[in-house]
Design an enzyme around this catalytic site. Structure first.
Site, short mmCIF file in Angstrom:
data_model
loop_
_atom_site.label_atom_id
_atom_site.label_comp_id
_atom_site.label_asym_id
_atom_site.label_seq_id
_atom_site.Cartn_x
_atom_site.Cartn_y
_atom_site.Cartn_z
N ASN A 1 -4.30 -0.33 -7.96
CA ASN A 1 -3.31 -1.09 -8.76
C ASN A 1 -1.95 -1.19 -8.72
OD1 ASN A 1 -2.99 -1.79 -12.12
ND2 ASN A 1 -1.65 0.84 -11.86
N SER B 1 -3.41 -11.11 -9.77
CA SER B 1 -2.73 -11.85 -10.49
C SER B 1 -2.67 -13.09 -10.75
CB SER B 1 -1.53 -11.48 -10.53
OG SER B 1 -0.22 -12.10 -11.37
N TYR C 1 5.67 -10.76 -4.80
CA TYR C 1 4.85 -10.74 -5.34
C TYR C 1 3.80 -11.75 -5.35
CZ TYR C 1 2.74 -8.71 -9.73
OH TYR C 1 1.92 -8.08 -10.49
N LYS D 1 0.05 -10.55 -4.15
CA LYS D 1 -1.12 -10.93 -4.88
C LYS D 1 -2.18 -11.72 -4.45
CE LYS D 1 0.09 -7.73 -7.72
NZ LYS D 1 -1.28 -6.70 -7.81
#
Length: 257
Positions: A91, A149, A162, A166
């Site tokens: 996570n 995500s 990001y 992801k």
């Protein structure tokens, strides 16, 4: 009555465990009977996270998922203390927001290092402990859940680093599931939409709130305590024949045929 979500006797490692999704995952798994191996880069918040928990059931250390020496030592200690690492919640993550033309190489690399390479580091090191037990005859050596995500499936403005990380997590998940399925190791991901955490404060602000809510059929943001139910499901016996999958937990904001 059989409880398929019972985690008693299992040790689950949670990264980024001191806040947000990681903290709520640790709380839920602990309530389901799991023993916990927790790590976070923030020692003060991690200390607060374990307050009130049975120290016989919890091993907590502060460190970075980019530090392989630290991770190897933590997994070895967890395996010795709890008999192995039976679950992993991958996570830990950070954001460094900037538009493409303004993003520095440092901002790009920081997010890739934590959100993608960090996922690989933990998956590889924990997975080797699971494989060792599988080779010794354990038919159910463990389950790994990588946190991804919607940004990795449809892109995001101002966070190309990001989104790339992801998206990479999805590829890591599928590849690991293919390689390790023969050992009984399951690897899945959860792809979240907008979760109500500190990381999404800007998105949930008055400036952007209406726009994002309009794209979510259920009409609300996801609460962390609700989000982690999907993690517990993928770690548990309730998902015993599920691997290599990406579970969308986003209120319907990413619906595909």
């Amino acid at each position: 009555m059989i409880n398929l979500m019972d985690m008693s006797g299992r040790n689950v490692m949670v990264t980024g465990a001191a806040q947000g999704i990681g903290l709520e995952a640790a709380k839920l798994l602990y309530a389901l009977g799991a023993r916990l191996t927790l790590l976070d880069a923030n020692p003060q918040k991690l200390e607060q996270a374990v307050e009130g928990l049975d120290p016989q059931r919890v091993l907590a250390q502060s460190g970075s998922v980019t530090d392989r020496t630290f991770l190897e030592g933590l997994v070895a200690e967890a395996a010795e203390r709890f008999g192995g690492v039976h679950g992993l919640v991958n996570n830990a993550g950070i954001t460094r927001t900037a538009m493409i033309d303004k993003m520095s190489v440092e901002q790009w690399q920081q997010v890739i290092d934590v959100n993608l390479t960090g996922v690989f580091n933990c998956l590889q090191i924990v997975g080797m402990d699971m494989k060792r037990r599988a080779d010794a005859g354990d038919a159910s050596p463990g389950s790994i859940v990588n946190v991804s995500s919607d940004a990795g499936r449809k892109g995001t403005i101002g966070q190309i680093n990001y989104g790339a990380a992801k998206s990479g997590v999805l590829g890591v998940t599928m590849s690991a599931a293919r390689e390790w399925g023969r050992h009984g190791i399951r690897v899945n991901s959860v792809a979240y939409g907008v979760v109500a955490t500190e990381m999404t404060e800007v998105v949930r602000s008055e400036k952007f709130r209406a726009r994002y809510l309009a794209s979510i059929p259920l009409g609300r943001f996801l609460e962390p305590a609700e989000a982690v139910k999907s993690i517990a499901f993928l770690l548990s016996d309730a998902s015993s024949f599920i691997t290599g999958q990406h579970l969308s937990v986003n209120g319907g904001s990413h619906i595909t045929a």
